[in-house]
Write an enzyme that holds these catalytic residues in place. Structure first.
Site, PDB file in Angstrom:
ATOM      1  N   ASP A 171      -4.356   4.760   3.994  1.00 16.65           N
ATOM      2  CA  ASP A 171      -4.516   4.985   2.556  1.00 16.65           C
ATOM      3  C   ASP A 171      -5.993   5.292   2.331  1.00 16.65           C
ATOM      4  O   ASP A 171      -6.824   5.095   3.216  1.00 16.65           O
ATOM      5  CB  ASP A 171      -4.112   3.719   1.787  1.00 16.65           C
ATOM      6  CG  ASP A 171      -4.312   3.865   0.272  1.00 16.65           C
ATOM      7  OD1 ASP A 171      -4.130   4.971  -0.262  1.00 16.65           O
ATOM      8  OD2 ASP A 171      -4.676   2.861  -0.381  1.00 16.65           O
ATOM      9  N   SER A 172      -6.307   5.745   1.140  1.00 17.84           N
ATOM     10  CA  SER A 172      -7.713   5.986   0.808  1.00 17.84           C
ATOM     11  C   SER A 172      -8.506   4.682   0.717  1.00 17.84           C
ATOM     12  O   SER A 172      -9.722   4.698   0.775  1.00 17.84           O
ATOM     13  CB  SER A 172      -7.815   6.730  -0.517  1.00 17.84           C
ATOM     14  OG  SER A 172      -7.139   6.023  -1.521  1.00 17.84           O
ATOM     15  N   CYS A 222      -0.164   6.310   0.726  1.00 17.70           N
ATOM     16  CA  CYS A 222      -1.007   6.800  -0.356  1.00 17.70           C
ATOM     17  C   CYS A 222      -0.239   7.931  -1.014  1.00 17.70           C
ATOM     18  O   CYS A 222       0.152   8.897  -0.349  1.00 17.70           O
ATOM     19  CB  CYS A 222      -2.327   7.309   0.247  1.00 17.70           C
ATOM     20  SG  CYS A 222      -3.367   8.211  -0.927  1.00 17.70           S
ATOM     21  N   GLU A 235      -8.062  -3.455  -8.507  1.00 17.87           N
ATOM     22  CA  GLU A 235      -9.146  -3.784  -7.570  1.00 17.87           C
ATOM     23  C   GLU A 235     -10.050  -4.879  -8.129  1.00 17.87           C
ATOM     24  O   GLU A 235     -10.684  -5.621  -7.374  1.00 17.87           O
ATOM     25  CB  GLU A 235      -9.950  -2.529  -7.225  1.00 17.87           C
ATOM     26  CG  GLU A 235      -9.070  -1.516  -6.520  1.00 17.87           C
ATOM     27  CD  GLU A 235      -9.827  -0.525  -5.650  1.00 17.87           C
ATOM     28  OE1 GLU A 235     -11.058  -0.570  -5.620  1.00 17.87           O
ATOM     29  OE2 GLU A 235      -9.152   0.281  -4.997  1.00 17.87           O
ATOM     30  N   CYS A 264       2.006   4.732  -7.406  1.00 20.43           N
ATOM     31  CA  CYS A 264       0.670   4.537  -6.831  1.00 20.43           C
ATOM     32  C   CYS A 264       0.733   3.195  -6.119  1.00 20.43           C
ATOM     33  O   CYS A 264       1.258   2.225  -6.659  1.00 20.43           O
ATOM     34  CB  CYS A 264      -0.401   4.513  -7.917  1.00 20.43           C
ATOM     35  SG  CYS A 264      -2.029   3.978  -7.312  1.00 20.43           S
ATOM     36  N   HIS A 305      -1.387   1.053  -5.634  1.00 19.55           N
ATOM     37  CA  HIS A 305      -2.082  -0.051  -6.301  1.00 19.55           C
ATOM     38  C   HIS A 305      -1.181  -0.783  -7.295  1.00 19.55           C
ATOM     39  O   HIS A 305      -1.438  -1.938  -7.623  1.00 19.55           O
ATOM     40  CB  HIS A 305      -3.281   0.470  -7.104  1.00 19.55           C
ATOM     41  CG  HIS A 305      -4.513   0.707  -6.302  1.00 19.55           C
ATOM     42  ND1 HIS A 305      -4.673   1.783  -5.483  1.00 19.55           N
ATOM     43  CD2 HIS A 305      -5.677   0.001  -6.214  1.00 19.55           C
ATOM     44  CE1 HIS A 305      -5.873   1.739  -4.920  1.00 19.55           C
ATOM     45  NE2 HIS A 305      -6.500   0.668  -5.352  1.00 19.55           N
TER      46      HIS A 305
END
Lengths: 293, 293
Positions: free
Chosen positions: B12-13, B75, B155, B201, B203
């Site tokens: 993933d990024s 991702c 995050e 996503c 996240h």
């Protein structure tokens, strides 16, 4: 000395530095500018100092190659990590970062000697503002707070209203908790709450209204974009005086007053769209040249 | 076929793909994994498809060089921009993205045929979920919304509470505005509100509670992390059956059940800290190897 026939180069990891550009254009309406947003590698704020320094040197190289007469590092993270390296490599032109001007403006504004600084994780974690403030005034007390969500909020254009204020309150209340107001309270000692807040990220000036709304009355907000523009304008004025031009007038059309050449490393569409929040004016994607670093 | 002695590579990024890794470990507790977070270049979501494809091929190369038997593109942006290129270059191993499994799970869950998808600007703007859903079911209706702030909130660890819910409400209310509840309302037609929400996503699963709190009752949340883990587990089971092992038992100690090798391209400290939100367990910075791509 700033050569006044050369454009001023300004770079940032993305669109945040546009607040600095906007302040520079207001302070120096006659000058030409080249703005470079390193959008392919944004954000710098979460990257290591080594990577940020490497990217910054590449940005500077691209601008110097286009003939700039002054380099403004319009990014707090890059100013913290790369200013020394940039000044060594480009000793022939002034290299101005955003941290020193912001720190100096904060010390000029503070009566209590207690300054608060907010920024990205990288800027706050790296301690650059703390060091710059202490270097200028060893007795200053500094409280700092990373406000990561502010960047995303600014880019989303959610710059005021209940969500922006709730986020601002969550970050800032712990810093200013003891003071409902500074005016009536016994204030001014080194152990009081901070009376000055430095917006230590170029994204944050667009959130100033929401930030103001949650601060105690009497706290001064120091916008580092305005501070750096004032420093560049002062240097430019001194340079013009020193250069004593002897009648070699540059025609207005050639000087292209206030013109900005736009460069980015990726995503012209997004850059144009998001920049409206920061510039206060629309930009078209086809005005932006995409370059590879 | 997935070689069951080789680790599964996941990239993933940044840290978002950890929700996929977590789901994979739960589904395949015997397997070893190599996780690569391309933290030097995060986020992919705001970058051009060409850059994302180039970065993805570099990530895949690093994992293939470490002997993976299967590649999971954890991702959404990379799955949207690079899956074809990755499958061409690494035809010898299964390459599984997050978009197709999520789309298939959404269609299986929806009764009304109206599916909502949320993701980053890159994923939503690129239209990959919309295309994947329409390819599987030409009559599906899709409503999509970029939710950029969710990444920063995840995050920051602000995964529930009033701010998370206010942000979720601002993004999701326009999609689900007409329905207070799906249960009692006349529902099920192709022009009703969506009854299924794809978290497009990696996240977003950590924000599921806040998202759930602002959705009308009866909306199914499709977590693409869980969906991709189910697909990989099914492929692994078929591979094991096809391989018909004849008594070559691998000792448990050598198989290192559930072991994860951690790789990142920058910022081990931050990766370790932020990963706790996504993994539900702490990681130490010295467990993470920093590699250059």
């Amino acid at each position: 000395l700033i050569d006044d026939r050369s454009p001023i180069g300004v770079f940032d990891s993305g669109v945040g530095g546009l607040t600095v550009l906007r302040a520079l254009r207001a302070a120096l309406p006659e000058r030409r500018f080249i703005y470079l947003g390193d959008t392919a590698r944004l954000p710098y704020g979460t990257k290591s100092p080594e990577s940020v320094a490497r990217y910054s040197l590449q940005c500077a190289e691209a601008l110097v190659a286009r003939g700039i007469g002054c380099l403004v590092v319009a990014c707090n993270t890059a100013s913290a990590s790369a200013l020394g390296a940039l000044r060594s490599r480009y000793a022939q032109i002034p290299v101005i970062g955003v941290i020193e001007p912001g720190a100096a403006a904060a010390l000029a504004a503070s009566r209590s000697g207690h300054v608060a600084v907010i920024g990205t994780e990288g800027t706050i974690g790296g301690g650059a503002y703390q060091r710059a403030l202490l270097r200028l005034e060893p007795k200053v007390r500094v409280t700092s707070q990373a406000c990561s969500l502010f960047v995303a909020m600014a880019e989303e254009g959610w710059v005021d209203g209940p969500i922006a204020e709730a986020v601002a309150r969550r970050y800032l209340d712990p810093i200013f908790s003891a003071a409902d107001t500074l005016d009536g309270a016994p204030y001014g000692g080194p152990y009081g709450d901070p009376d000055t807040l430095v917006l230590g990220c170029t994204h944050f000036p667009v959130l100033a209204r929401a930030i103001r709304a949650v601060l105690p009355a009497g706290v001064t907000i120091v916008d580092s974009a305005a501070s750096v523009a004032a420093v560049v304008a002062r240097e430019a004025a001194m340079s013009s005086a020193a250069a004593t031009p002897i009648g070699v007038a540059v025609p207005g059309s050639l000087r292209a007053r206030g013109h900005v050449q736009w460069l980015a490393t990726d995503g012209a569409q997004r850059f144009a769209r998001v920049s409206a929040v920061f510039l206060g004016a629309a930009l078209h994607a086809d005005e932006i040249e995409i370059i590879d670093l």
